[in-house]
Design an enzyme around this catalytic site. Structure first.
Site, PDB file in Angstrom:
ATOM      1  N   THR A 206       0.793  -1.036   0.039  1.00 50.06           N
ATOM      2  CA  THR A 206       0.048  -0.053  -0.083  1.00 50.06           C
ATOM      3  C   THR A 206       0.785   1.352  -0.027  1.00 50.06           C
ATOM      4  OG1 THR A 206      -1.582  -1.240   1.458  1.00 50.06           O
ATOM      5  CG2 THR A 206      -1.863   1.059   1.181  1.00 50.06           C
ATOM      6  N   ARG A 234      -9.808 -11.153  -3.831  1.00 49.30           N
ATOM      7  CA  ARG A 234      -9.373 -10.838  -2.214  1.00 49.30           C
ATOM      8  C   ARG A 234      -9.142  -9.106  -2.271  1.00 49.30           C
ATOM      9  NH1 ARG A 234      -4.875  -7.437  -0.066  1.00 49.30           N
ATOM     10  NH2 ARG A 234      -4.972  -7.995   2.191  1.00 49.30           N
ATOM     11  N   GLY A 258      -0.012  -2.517   5.552  1.00 47.42           N
ATOM     12  CA  GLY A 258       0.134  -3.744   6.027  1.00 47.42           C
ATOM     13  C   GLY A 258      -0.780  -4.770   5.762  1.00 47.42           C
TER      14      GLY A 258
END
Length: 347
Positions: A206, A234, A258
């Site tokens: 990210t 997902r 994360g």
């Protein structure tokens, strides 16, 4: 060209510990200078794109969009069409954007579009919706003038995927649904994306950016190609308002990086902002959110990474992570910014 290892590595020339407090405005500050903060050391280049908007007095929302676009067009392990694919070999992109007025837009599972962050903003500004996903998001993007790009993997991604296939021995099973009752629940869908790679780096993907402009307006953006080798379909926290990103124009803004599943469990960034609403500094708020997360399962928390960054209207900056190794980039002027290492729950 950015590899996963270099994406996580922070330069000793850029990282500094002592000046952290000098970058954080004191509680007496009445008017904050423009400020942009991004996850990871690669956030310095991202911040530079945002600073071009902020320095002459531009809008924070424009700044974070430009920040996200700057990394989406790079060949990176973790963001954009050059990122690592899912376990079926497809690159799917997630992104969201939010301004100080609670306006927000989001895309998830978007394929073959170079700038998902701009599609998210277009959704925010031209539709009554917040989120579009998959084929519908792609249709919307193309209908609004976004070019449909090639589905071919970048050279780096293709190589990494080939190696992962060898080691995981992954072969999609036809009619796997019929076997769900014959095998353990987790084994039936395996193998799953690894929490960590062979070099020890966590599998997190990210780029989150939050900014405060010269008029006191806040905004944030989050963009990702998602967890490498994830199950097809997902979705992590990155495109979810309140999980990967949250902005409250009266309080502050937060973003995360994360393992998204863990952030989703708490509504992580909304939690950080609410802690700030109740009087916590950005640093304290990030720490409290991490502590809440670790409390769910302390043993499990040692095996994944989650980091939060936050800013408030005073121009204060804070960050905290579950495990050590989470860096973030802060830019407040023309000096190129600073990379800082966040404190962590587990040392």
């Amino acid at each position: 060209m950015t590899t996963r290892r270099s994406f996580l590595r922070w330069s000793t020339l850029a990282v500094t510990f002592a000046p952290v407090r000098s970058l954080i405005a004191g509680p007496q500050a009445a008017v904050a200078k423009p400020l942009v903060v991004s996850t990871w050391d690669s956030g310095l280049a991202v911040n530079a794109a945002a600073w071009k908007v902020l320095k002459p007095g531009g809008y924070a929302l424009d700044a974070v969009e430009e920040a996200a676009k700057s990394i989406e067009k790079e060949i990176s392990c973790c963001v954009g069409l050059g990122g690592y694919p899912d376990r079926e070999g497809h690159v799917s992109l997630d992104a969201c954007i939010m301004n100080e007025k609670y306006d927000c837009g989001s895309v998830a599972g978007l394929e073959r579009i170079l700038h998902p962050i701009s599609v998210a903003r277009k959704i925010m500004e031209t539709t009554p919706h917040v989120m579009l996903v998959g084929e519908g998001a792609q249709q919307f993007a193309v209908a609004n003038g976004f070019k449909l790009e090639s589905a071919e993997l970048s050279a780096d991604a293709a190589k990494a995927y080939k190696e992962w296939l060898k080691k995981s021995e992954y072969k999609p099973l036809m009619n796997i649904e019929q076997q769900q009752g014959k095998t353990p629940k987790r084994a039936a869908g395996g193998p799953f994306a690894p929490n960590q790679f062979e070099d020890g780096s966590f599998n997190h993907d990210t780029m989150g950016t939050i900014a405060l402009d010269g008029k006191g307006r806040l905004a944030g953006a989050c963009t990702t190609s998602g967890m490498a080798f994830k199950m097809r379909g997902r979705i992590g926290d990155s495109p979810l308002i309140g999980s990967g990103l949250y902005v409250d124009g009266e309080i502050g803004a937060a973003t995360s990086s994360g393992q998204g599943e863990e952030v989703i469990r708490l509504g992580g960034t909304h939690l950080v902002v609410e802690f700030m609403r109740n009087g916590a500094t950005p640093m304290e708020a990030c720490k409290k959110a991490v502590e809440r997360l670790v409390k769910i399962n302390p043993t499990k928390a040692k095996e994944f990474q989650v980091g939060f960054i936050a800013i408030n209207l005073k121009g204060e900056v804070g960050a905290y992570s579950v495990n050590k190794g989470f860096s973030y980039s802060v830019t407040q002027g023309d000096d190129g910014g600073k990379v800082l290492m966040a404190e962590s729950y587990y040392k």
